[in-house]
Scaffold this motif. Structure first.
Motif, mmCIF file in Angstrom:
data_model
loop_
_atom_site.group_PDB
_atom_site.id
_atom_site.type_symbol
_atom_site.label_atom_id
_atom_site.label_comp_id
_atom_site.label_asym_id
_atom_site.label_seq_id
_atom_site.Cartn_x
_atom_site.Cartn_y
_atom_site.Cartn_z
ATOM 1 N N GLU A 164 1.076 0.849 3.102
ATOM 2 C CA GLU A 164 2.028 0.213 2.196
ATOM 3 C C GLU A 164 2.351 -1.217 2.596
ATOM 4 O OE1 GLU A 164 3.211 1.598 -0.636
ATOM 5 O OE2 GLU A 164 1.835 3.264 -0.192
ATOM 6 N N ASN A 165 1.943 -1.626 3.785
ATOM 7 C CA ASN A 165 2.234 -2.977 4.271
ATOM 8 C C ASN A 165 1.079 -3.921 3.936
ATOM 9 O OD1 ASN A 165 4.614 -1.983 5.308
ATOM 10 N ND2 ASN A 165 3.842 -1.816 7.407
ATOM 11 N N GLN A 217 4.644 -7.861 2.696
ATOM 12 C CA GLN A 217 5.309 -6.714 2.093
ATOM 13 C C GLN A 217 5.403 -5.637 3.165
ATOM 14 O OE1 GLN A 217 3.201 -5.695 -1.566
ATOM 15 N NE2 GLN A 217 4.714 -6.819 -2.775
ATOM 16 N N THR A 218 6.625 -5.353 3.608
ATOM 17 C CA THR A 218 6.854 -4.336 4.638
ATOM 18 C C THR A 218 8.101 -3.542 4.279
ATOM 19 O OG1 THR A 218 8.208 -5.822 6.002
ATOM 20 C CG2 THR A 218 5.834 -5.780 6.453
ATOM 21 N N ASP A 219 8.061 -2.255 4.565
ATOM 22 C CA ASP A 219 9.220 -1.385 4.327
ATOM 23 C C ASP A 219 9.719 -1.472 2.888
ATOM 24 O OD1 ASP A 219 9.172 -0.664 7.056
ATOM 25 O OD2 ASP A 219 10.343 -2.450 7.569
ATOM 26 N N GLY A 220 8.786 -1.646 1.941
ATOM 27 C CA GLY A 220 9.152 -1.685 0.535
ATOM 28 C C GLY A 220 9.779 -2.984 0.071
ATOM 29 N N LYS A 221 9.787 -4.024 0.923
ATOM 30 C CA LYS A 221 10.373 -5.315 0.571
ATOM 31 C C LYS A 221 9.320 -6.423 0.674
ATOM 32 C CE LYS A 221 14.930 -3.967 2.364
ATOM 33 N NZ LYS A 221 16.019 -4.292 3.341
ATOM 34 N N GLU A 277 -2.164 -3.606 12.683
ATOM 35 C CA GLU A 277 -0.765 -3.432 12.266
ATOM 36 C C GLU A 277 -0.257 -4.689 11.559
ATOM 37 O OE1 GLU A 277 3.607 -2.294 14.236
ATOM 38 O OE2 GLU A 277 1.892 -2.822 15.518
ATOM 39 N N LYS A 292 3.212 -6.601 10.480
ATOM 40 C CA LYS A 292 4.662 -6.664 10.630
ATOM 41 C C LYS A 292 5.102 -8.115 10.581
ATOM 42 C CE LYS A 292 4.431 -6.554 15.702
ATOM 43 N NZ LYS A 292 4.900 -5.865 16.930
#
Length: 212
Positions: free
Chosen positions: A78-79, A95-99, A201, A203
């Motif tokens: 999703e990221n 785009q991370t954690d839905g934001k 990853e 982030k």
């Protein structure tokens, strides 16, 4: 060995060689469901990928903004991370954690966004700027250079996808748009420099100031 038998053996060997040489050839589709573009879109919407592109803009009239830029899209579940390097300055989104976030590397700032920034609805739309669907398929043909060109008409915009005839990998995509300010138009070409089905990853960068 008589002459006729020699001829038959030669012809058989030639036919087998021809057949084997075509085993790895990429087929030309006659419908969207069998197209290389459909397969590429499915691959683009995978769980992990890294794709590096160059976008060139050939204006018909006056140059409006940059005429080329590079683009890097990284996806890990999703990221997502999108980096665009323009003449006028780099643009970076996460785009991370839905934001969705815009990152300013010069100022070391992170800005939260209400919208999706330069991300599309999915990975394919992010890269292809409106990916074609089944009803958009027009034709597919093999060119004299051995590459395969698939043509789509998306609401009046004709997009041509060129694939390597041996590997089936996307080489480039080209289309003309009239939606340029000042009664202008341009031919936009997207060239794929590399595509990898893998990504580390994703982030937000550390040490940056979060701007509310």
């Amino acid at each position: 060995m008589d002459t006729m038998r020699k001829v038959l053996i030669y012809l058989t060997a030639a036919m087998m060689s021809f057949a084997l040489s075509g085993c790895g050839a990429v087929k030309v589709a006659d419908k969207y469901e069998d197209s290389l573009t459909k397969a590429y879109i499915e691959k683009m919407n995978g769980e992990k990928l890294t794709v590096n592109l160059t976008v060139t803009i050939d204006y018909d009239k006056e140059k409006i903004g940059d005429d080329s830029y590079s683009q890097l899209l990284e996806v890990n579940g999703e990221n997502r991370h999108l980096f665009e390097s323009l003449e006028s300055g780099d643009i970076e989104f996460y785009q991370t954690d839905g934001k969705t976030w815009r990152v300013d590397a010069k100022k070391k700032e992170i800005h939260p966004l209400d919208g999706n920034g330069n991300f599309g609805a999915d990975n394919a739309d992010t890269v292809l700027k409106e990916a074609p669907e089944s009803d958009d398929f027009v034709s597919a043909e093999k060119d004299t250079d051995g590459n395969i060109r698939e043509t789509f008409d998306i609401d009046g915009t004709v997009k041509v996808f060129t694939y390597d005839g041996k590997t089936g990998e996307l080489i480039d995509m080209e289309y003309k748009t009239d939606s340029i300010p000042g009664d202008n138009s341009a031919v936009i070409k997207l060239t794929v420099n590399s595509f990898k089905e893998g990504c580390g990853e994703i982030k937000l960068p550390e040490g940056y100031t979060m701007i509310d």
